[in-house]
Design a protein around this motif. Structure first.
Motif, PDB file in Angstrom:
ATOM      1  N   ASN A   1      35.393 -13.307  17.704  1.00 55.73           N
ATOM      2  CA  ASN A   1      34.079 -14.131  17.219  1.00 55.73           C
ATOM      3  C   ASN A   1      33.008 -13.884  18.413  1.00 55.73           C
ATOM      4  OD1 ASN A   1      34.340 -15.949  19.667  1.00 55.73           O
ATOM      5  ND2 ASN A   1      35.222 -17.539  18.231  1.00 55.73           N
ATOM      6  N   GLY A   2      31.841 -14.210  18.458  1.00 60.98           N
ATOM      7  CA  GLY A   2      30.578 -13.911  19.146  1.00 60.98           C
ATOM      8  C   GLY A   2      30.830 -14.437  20.692  1.00 60.98           C
TER       9      GLY A   2
ATOM     10  N   THR B   1      24.948 -11.104  16.265  1.00 56.71           N
ATOM     11  CA  THR B   1      24.390 -11.902  15.302  1.00 56.71           C
ATOM     12  C   THR B   1      25.260 -12.920  15.011  1.00 56.71           C
ATOM     13  OG1 THR B   1      25.896 -10.889  13.718  1.00 56.71           O
ATOM     14  CG2 THR B   1      23.630  -9.511  14.029  1.00 56.71           C
ATOM     15  N   GLY B   2      26.394 -13.164  15.516  1.00 57.93           N
ATOM     16  CA  GLY B   2      27.404 -14.218  15.059  1.00 57.93           C
ATOM     17  C   GLY B   2      28.096 -13.804  13.886  1.00 57.93           C
ATOM     18  N   ALA B   3      28.903 -14.436  13.528  1.00 59.58           N
ATOM     19  CA  ALA B   3      29.777 -14.302  12.331  1.00 59.58           C
ATOM     20  C   ALA B   3      28.811 -14.084  11.105  1.00 59.58           C
ATOM     21  CB  ALA B   3      30.652 -15.386  11.897  1.00 59.58           C
ATOM     22  N   GLN B   4      28.822 -12.900  10.315  1.00 61.08           N
ATOM     23  CA  GLN B   4      28.016 -12.723   9.358  1.00 61.08           C
ATOM     24  C   GLN B   4      28.355 -13.362   8.100  1.00 61.08           C
ATOM     25  OE1 GLN B   4      26.557  -8.637   9.234  1.00 61.08           O
ATOM     26  NE2 GLN B   4      25.710  -8.905  11.292  1.00 61.08           N
ATOM     27  N   MET B   5      27.615 -13.370   7.040  1.00 61.85           N
ATOM     28  CA  MET B   5      28.046 -13.703   5.662  1.00 61.85           C
ATOM     29  C   MET B   5      28.883 -12.602   5.005  1.00 61.85           C
ATOM     30  SD  MET B   5      27.335 -17.115   5.160  1.00 61.85           S
ATOM     31  CE  MET B   5      27.189 -17.329   3.416  1.00 61.85           C
TER      32      MET B   5
ATOM     33  N   PRO C   1      33.762 -16.243   4.943  1.00 69.11           N
ATOM     34  CA  PRO C   1      33.069 -15.773   6.082  1.00 69.11           C
ATOM     35  C   PRO C   1      32.976 -13.983   5.719  1.00 69.11           C
ATOM     36  CG  PRO C   1      35.093 -15.919   6.644  1.00 69.11           C
ATOM     37  CD  PRO C   1      35.171 -16.369   5.468  1.00 69.11           C
ATOM     38  N   GLY C   2      32.193 -13.359   6.775  1.00 64.92           N
ATOM     39  CA  GLY C   2      31.928 -12.008   6.596  1.00 64.92           C
ATOM     40  C   GLY C   2      33.296 -11.380   7.585  1.00 64.92           C
ATOM     41  N   TRP C   3      34.573 -11.540   7.232  1.00 61.43           N
ATOM     42  CA  TRP C   3      35.474 -11.179   8.122  1.00 61.43           C
ATOM     43  C   TRP C   3      35.499  -9.948   8.925  1.00 61.43           C
ATOM     44  CZ3 TRP C   3      37.887  -7.189   6.110  1.00 61.43           C
ATOM     45  CH2 TRP C   3      37.647  -6.910   4.412  1.00 61.43           C
TER      46      TRP C   3
ATOM     47  N   GLY D   1      32.946 -10.649  12.795  1.00 58.17           N
ATOM     48  CA  GLY D   1      33.150 -12.052  13.261  1.00 58.17           C
ATOM     49  C   GLY D   1      32.244 -12.592  14.346  1.00 58.17           C
TER      50      GLY D   1
END
Lengths: 347, 347
Positions: free
Chosen positions: A101-102, A135-139, A218-220, A223
């Motif tokens: 993750n971010g 961007t942080g976890a995307q969709m 989530p956009g796995w 992440g």
């Protein structure tokens, strides 16, 4: 006298050009390049300046690294994984599916071996890299129909690029490469069934909810995707040390500030998307588990033939095992409690 | 000639002293001050230097802000909430109980109104503040006995300071103010029943698992505590703009790098603590809900009599409601999936 020439060497006037892989309309991610330029100019009293150009103004977005390697421009602001076709090792620089993750990207890059290992690789490409955005976890993207099982993925034409495309292909998805501006008409006409882009704030600009209302998460595969500043390696090495230091810190600011900006802008966009008809859907555990298994098999295949990828992947994996152990204690349970209050309208 | 004096003004030699509120033995949090100094010196080519001093070398840790206001030192590296006795508004600068997590603190400070509003307040104290570190969500501390219900809190003597102490007092806890080095003997003798400190890496140095083995989480009073750099306001205003810019970016680097360091060091410490007998326990939902209700009543009380606190608290609250809505989608579900894999030994 001696003073003037000596000082002229100390603070030389340097002007660089930076090619972004993003259009100005994606102001949050393009804004990372502007942050770098603004902070660098301020910290060097105007002596070291960078002029950012949008994708296509100098070279197309997906030629950003080539332009830096060739010294057409001194710098790029782009995603390392766009260039995974040259070498899959590039993918690790941004995010590999089911990666970090971010927050953990920062830990691996700054305090783990991330920056060192990736720059050993980037040096072979004639570039030097600094994390300069996230961007942080995307969709997970927009789907015209609900998907619940792995069977629902079979034959699905989805706009999804890079390593994620290779992974979902194993599950029967037909990955499509489509430029951002062409996604909407492709979905509208039914030429594709689904498309992933970024997250609420960026996606809203393209109006996907009108033509593919199921918005999955989530956009796995992303992440915590890092956006990099890449600098021509010889140009980097030729900089005075204090200009290197000022640029390093400007990129560190841009890195944190991009996620700060997304976290500020995404909530409003999300609410508006839902008000306009978007329907939020989580990927089912069955789908996530199947994608995860497919991802592991892809990493195994690449590792078997690419020693550099294997070395860096293994390092990040060892970090990841420990990091997610720690994060599930206080950080996760604090967040969980706060989200329960949020859902109950009690914040 | 004109050149030398003009240039002397442009890059004046400046040497400041910084008082940290932390001992050097807490190398991760003390390291934030060292990061600031190192990055600032590098970016200014050695012209602007800061010498960090540990707590007690110039003034005691809890006099850091007074020392900056009085210009005894130009800078401090400390937690704003240590000074909440002067004005509870100070608490918001670090973390209020059930506040923001580390990532969202960055968003509120950098892109929300955090830095602007807090610096309006800090200006009344003669200081200027920059976020310059974050520990991430801390642990809930060490308990000699298990606590399961709100009743178990009654009469509990706990080392817990600041606003959290005021909150748990409403539930019958007897808060104790004890310096870091005195906690272990107090727990050993049974003079106190529980103590909160930081998290695994820092706590391990003090050996708490030997005298109070139940290690609770999360530290709901510190979901993402910010460590600040405070600068004497007149000294800040007197700096050349490019030194202000270089210091701002050095603090931004330190801010991100501290959490990166904790996320790197906490997992190993956690594993060792558990191997040495620490027993991990989550606070029960009953206890968390009661503490949350008590926290809200404290915020209401303070807001009724302190307009500055109310203004900043309300701003952060509005941000918080939106931010936790967004975070529970992709970020939370991505993390959840990864943690399930971690627990299953499948990473």
């Amino acid at each position: 006298g001696l003073a003037a020439p000596a000082i002229a060497q100390e603070n030389p006037k340097i002007s660089w050009r930076l090619t972004s892989s993003f259009p100005k309309s994606l102001d949050t991610i393009y804004g990372g390049a502007e942050d770098i330029a603004k902070h660098l100019e301020a910290a060097t009293d105007g002596n070291f300046t960078i002029q950012p150009f949008a994708a296509g103004e100098i070279v197309p977005g997906l030629q950003a690294v080539d332009a830096v390697t060739a010294n057409t421009v001194e710098m790029a602001h782009t995603c390392s994984y766009y260039f995974w076709g040259k070498d899959p090792t590039y993918a690790i620089g941004t995010a590999i599916p089911f990666g970090l993750n971010g927050r953990l990207q920062n830990s691996w890059f700054y305090q783990g071996n991330g920056n060192t290992l990736m720059n050993e690789f980037y040096a072979t490409q004639g570039i030097y890299g600094l994390p300069a955005g996230n961007t942080g976890a995307q969709m997970g993207g927009w789907f015209r129909k609900e998907i619940n099982t792995v069977d629902d993925l079979k034959g699905l034409k989805m706009r999804i690029a890079g390593m994620a495309g290779k992974i979902v292909e194993k599950l029967g998805v037909i990955p499509q490469q489509i430029a951002g501006g062409d996604i909407y008409p492709a979905l509208e006409k039914g030429a594709i069934d689904a498309a992933e882009f970024v997250g609420p704030y960026d996606d809203q600009k393209l109006g996907f909810e009108k033509v593919a209302k199921y918005y999955y998460y989530p956009g796995w595969w992303e992440g915590g995707p890092v956006v990099h500043a890449f600098i021509n390696l010889e140009k980097w090495n030729s900089l005075p040390k204090h200009y290197q230091a000022a640029l390093t810190d400007a990129c560190a600011f841009a890195n944190t500030n991009m996620m700060a900006r997304y976290d500020m802008k995404n909530p409003q966009a999300l609410k508006q998307l839902v008000a306009n008809g978007a329907e939020l859907r989580p990927f089912s555990q069955e789908i996530l588990e199947a994608c995860y298994a497919a991802a592991l098999s892809v990493y195994e295949e690449i590792s078997a033939s690419n020693a550099t990828f294997k070395k860096i992947y293994d390092d990040q994996l060892a970090f990841k095992k420990d990091a997610y152990l720690w994060m599930q204690l206080s950080e996760y349970t604090f967040d969980t409690f706060m989200m329960i209050q949020q859902r109950a309208g009690k914040l």
